[in-house]
Design a protein around this motif. Structure first.
Motif, PDB file in Angstrom:
ATOM      1  N   LYS A 191     113.821  70.794 135.864  1.00  0.00           N
ATOM      2  CA  LYS A 191     112.712  71.012 136.803  1.00  0.00           C
ATOM      3  C   LYS A 191     111.428  71.180 135.993  1.00  0.00           C
ATOM      4  O   LYS A 191     111.463  71.670 134.863  1.00  0.00           O
ATOM      5  N   ILE A 192     110.317  70.824 136.601  1.00  0.00           N
ATOM      6  CA  ILE A 192     109.041  70.890 135.881  1.00  0.00           C
ATOM      7  C   ILE A 192     108.689  72.356 135.611  1.00  0.00           C
ATOM      8  O   ILE A 192     108.625  73.166 136.527  1.00  0.00           O
TER       9      ILE A 192
ATOM     10  N   GLU B  81      99.384  69.112 154.123  1.00  0.00           N
ATOM     11  CA  GLU B  81     100.092  70.207 153.444  1.00  0.00           C
ATOM     12  C   GLU B  81     101.596  69.946 153.370  1.00  0.00           C
ATOM     13  O   GLU B  81     102.231  70.253 152.372  1.00  0.00           O
ATOM     14  N   TRP B  83     103.101  67.099 153.174  1.00  0.00           N
ATOM     15  CA  TRP B  83     103.338  66.095 152.128  1.00  0.00           C
ATOM     16  C   TRP B  83     103.295  66.764 150.750  1.00  0.00           C
ATOM     17  O   TRP B  83     104.171  66.564 149.916  1.00  0.00           O
ATOM     18  N   LEU B  84     102.276  67.579 150.526  1.00  0.00           N
ATOM     19  CA  LEU B  84     102.172  68.270 149.233  1.00  0.00           C
ATOM     20  C   LEU B  84     103.361  69.212 149.033  1.00  0.00           C
ATOM     21  O   LEU B  84     103.904  69.317 147.938  1.00  0.00           O
ATOM     22  N   SER B  86     106.262  68.716 149.884  1.00  0.00           N
ATOM     23  CA  SER B  86     107.476  67.957 149.566  1.00  0.00           C
ATOM     24  C   SER B  86     107.679  67.830 148.055  1.00  0.00           C
ATOM     25  O   SER B  86     108.738  67.413 147.603  1.00  0.00           O
ATOM     26  N   PHE B  87     106.662  68.198 147.259  1.00  0.00           N
ATOM     27  CA  PHE B  87     106.794  68.130 145.802  1.00  0.00           C
ATOM     28  C   PHE B  87     107.299  69.444 145.193  1.00  0.00           C
ATOM     29  O   PHE B  87     107.623  69.499 144.025  1.00  0.00           O
ATOM     30  N   ARG B  88     107.309  70.489 146.021  1.00  0.00           N
ATOM     31  CA  ARG B  88     107.633  71.815 145.478  1.00  0.00           C
ATOM     32  C   ARG B  88     108.993  71.876 144.808  1.00  0.00           C
ATOM     33  O   ARG B  88     109.170  72.546 143.795  1.00  0.00           O
ATOM     34  N   SER B  89     109.963  71.165 145.367  1.00  0.00           N
ATOM     35  CA  SER B  89     111.340  71.267 144.862  1.00  0.00           C
ATOM     36  C   SER B  89     111.459  70.708 143.444  1.00  0.00           C
ATOM     37  O   SER B  89     112.473  70.912 142.780  1.00  0.00           O
ATOM     38  N   LEU B  90     110.450  69.980 142.976  1.00  0.00           N
ATOM     39  CA  LEU B  90     110.513  69.394 141.631  1.00  0.00           C
ATOM     40  C   LEU B  90     110.214  70.426 140.542  1.00  0.00           C
ATOM     41  O   LEU B  90     110.461  70.193 139.368  1.00  0.00           O
ATOM     42  N   PHE B  91     109.664  71.571 140.958  1.00  0.00           N
ATOM     43  CA  PHE B  91     109.215  72.569 139.978  1.00  0.00           C
ATOM     44  C   PHE B  91     110.223  73.712 139.848  1.00  0.00           C
ATOM     45  O   PHE B  91     110.926  74.020 140.815  1.00  0.00           O
ATOM     46  N   ILE B  92     110.245  74.346 138.657  1.00  0.00           N
ATOM     47  CA  ILE B  92     111.151  75.480 138.472  1.00  0.00           C
ATOM     48  C   ILE B  92     110.777  76.624 139.406  1.00  0.00           C
ATOM     49  O   ILE B  92     111.596  77.485 139.687  1.00  0.00           O
ATOM     50  N   THR B  93     109.542  76.605 139.870  1.00  0.00           N
ATOM     51  CA  THR B  93     109.072  77.681 140.739  1.00  0.00           C
ATOM     52  C   THR B  93     109.511  77.495 142.185  1.00  0.00           C
ATOM     53  O   THR B  93     109.198  78.321 143.032  1.00  0.00           O
ATOM     54  N   SER B  94     110.206  76.368 142.481  1.00  0.00           N
ATOM     55  CA  SER B  94     110.593  76.136 143.870  1.00  0.00           C
ATOM     56  C   SER B  94     111.486  77.284 144.325  1.00  0.00           C
ATOM     57  O   SER B  94     112.342  77.765 143.600  1.00  0.00           O
ATOM     58  N   MET B  98     104.133  80.501 145.699  1.00  0.00           N
ATOM     59  CA  MET B  98     103.000  80.495 144.775  1.00  0.00           C
ATOM     60  C   MET B  98     101.722  80.902 145.499  1.00  0.00           C
ATOM     61  O   MET B  98     100.658  80.941 144.926  1.00  0.00           O
ATOM     62  N   ASP B 102      95.885  82.680 143.695  1.00  0.00           N
ATOM     63  CA  ASP B 102      94.466  82.508 143.415  1.00  0.00           C
ATOM     64  C   ASP B 102      93.659  82.784 144.642  1.00  0.00           C
ATOM     65  O   ASP B 102      93.047  83.693 144.925  1.00  0.00           O
TER      66      ASP B 102
END
Lengths: 370, 102
Positions: A191-192, B81, B83-84, B86-94, B98, B102
């Motif tokens: 994972k990224i 939102e 669509w954006l 849908s990229f969350r699962s690619l990150f270790i933070t999924s 988050m 900020d």
């Protein structure tokens, strides 16, 4: 076992058309097989080789000993008999019709198989919209070679930047020789875990870099906290002859898989446009999955073939059209056929592929033992 | 073109056969696969992830020997939102939120 030493008895490999020109010449040098390419823009109103292709042939002559190039009178046919990769100190002035990346993309896979350590200085355009920029080659292409055992002492220094159209940039690529590549086994994309980036600007307001960074963060901050985007401003002599700016982004996974994207300024765009384009391209690329960046599929496939006589495996996102042609060309030169299967056979939405092949056990026979 | 366009069931492409045994160009191979995606997913702009030249433009401008591909479309889906997300699962933070950072 194929040898890096060419024999005149090697069969001629033939192609038509100008596309994939560099990859085919690289395969010719590594396999020792001569290549003949016909019908190079033969139907074009300006037929034959472009100046950057002729320049690339000249660079190959500098990097090798005993290469023989024959170009037909009309420039529409090229016969190339590969010599031995010699390495050493080489300098090349790249034409402004293509960036330095056009040349480096092809030199990188050759360099480790030279007789001597290569110290190559290239002058010209360091970033454009067609070829991998000096930044991406430094931060993604070279690290992509690490799992093959090519890492120590490999470096690319950007001494001067040069935007299109005027260029004026200069890079130095240093690559030691290797005896043999390690077999790749890279099937866990992970994972990224972080995003890195380089925002650079030359001969424009240095604020442009900061504006690109702000805009990219506006999209990326929601996903991950570990983001470092570096503003790289070159001034004066080191900033080339034309104004320009670009954002290069690199996503690194928990298993050291890289995905990258880049956007470059063009007339009428703002730093925010460039940043959004780079960010969206990066997310799109990440979603394709796999353990290697799409723009590096060809490089990884080639190095899998050259690996030791063992089964190399790699998970990739859907293949690019270039990678598909490269697989065909690899078979033409080395006879290697990849096994290609779905990476997740049970998940029909997943388009990732598992590619494997038996390496040819390529040995650098040119290498001087120090 | 894809033979199973009307079917809801997706058939796996045999990449080895397409690459090593067919005379289809790389672009034709990709286009075939994209067409299949359209049919099976019913997502209209799915193929815009792959910016391919349409038949009519091939030959009109020179194919350039280049590694970089065209940027994804300037579609407003990027303002969306969902669509954006849908990229969350690619990150270790999924799995973690988050929001509010900020």
């Amino acid at each position: 076992m194929p040898s890096a030493v060419p024999f005149n008895s090697q069969p001629l490999v033939r192609f038509e058309g100008h596309d994939h020109f560099r990859n085919r010449l690289v395969l010719s040098i590594l396999s020792g097989k001569p290549v003949r390419i016909d019908k190079i823009r033969s139907d074009d109103k300006d037929p034959g080789l472009r100046d950057y292709e002729a320049s690339f042939l000249r660079l190959l002559e500098k990097l090798t000993n005993g290469s023989h190039v024959e170009i037909s009178y009309t420039g529409t046919s090229v016969l190339f008999r590969p010599g031995v990769l010699s390495g050493g100190v080489v300098s090349h002035d790249c034409p402004l019709s293509r960036s330095i990346g056009y040349f480096l993309e092809a030199v990188v896979p050759l360099a480790p198989f030279s007789k001597q350590r290569l110290e190559l200085t290239l002058m010209g355009i360091t970033t454009d919209s067609k070829d991998l920029s000096a930044d991406l080659i430094r931060t993604v292409t070279l690290p992509t070679l690490a799992p093959f055992g090519v890492s120590e002492g490999v470096e690319l220094k950007i001494r001067k930047r040069g935007a299109a159209p005027g260029g004026g940039g200069e890079v130095q690529f240093v690559c030691p020789v290797v005896k043999q590549l390690q077999t790749l086994n890279f099937v866990e994309p992970g994972k990224i875990k972080r995003i890195r980036g380089i925002a650079h600007s030359v001969r424009v307001s240095p604020q442009f870099s900061n504006r690109m960074i702000e805009a990219a963060r506006g999209v990326l901050n929601r996903f991950i906290p570990d983001i470092y985007l570096y503003s790289d401003v070159f001034k004066g002599e080191e900033s080339g002859r034309s104004p320009g700016y670009a954002l290069s982004l690199i996503a690194e996974s928990s298993t050291d898989a890289f995905h990258c994207a880049e956007a470059v300024s063009s007339p009428g765009t703002t730093p925010e446009d460039v940043a959004l384009e780079a960010t969206r391209s990066l997310l799109t690329e990440m979603k394709r999955g796999g353990c290697v960046d799409r723009q590096h599929q060809c490089l990884v496939l080639l190095y899998m073939v050259l690996g030791s006589e063992d089964v190399g495996r790699c998970r990739m996102g859907e293949l690019s059209p270039r990678a598909i042609q490269h697989l065909r060309d690899i078979r033409a030169f080395f006879g290697t056929i990849f096994k290609i299967s779905p990476a997740e056979p049970m998940d029909r939405e997943n388009t990732e592929l598992l590619l494997s092949c038996v390496g040819v056990g390529y040995v650098n026979a040119n290498r001087t033992l120090a | 073109g894809p033979s199973d366009e009307s079917g809801g069931r997706r058939r796996r492409r045999d990449w080895m056969k397409l690459i090593y045994q067919s005379t289809l160009s790389p672009d034709e191979i990709i286009r075939d696969i994209d067409g299949q995606h359209d049919a099976s997913k019913g997502v209209e702009d799915d193929d815009e992830l792959f910016t391919l030249k349409k038949d009519s433009t091939i030959g009109a401008s020179e194919v350039i020997d280049q590694t970089k591909e065209a940027a994804p479309s300037q579609d407003q889906q990027w303002e969306d939102e969902d669509w954006l997300d849908s990229f969350r699962s690619l990150f270790i933070t999924s799995g973690q939120s988050m929001d509010g950072d900020d």
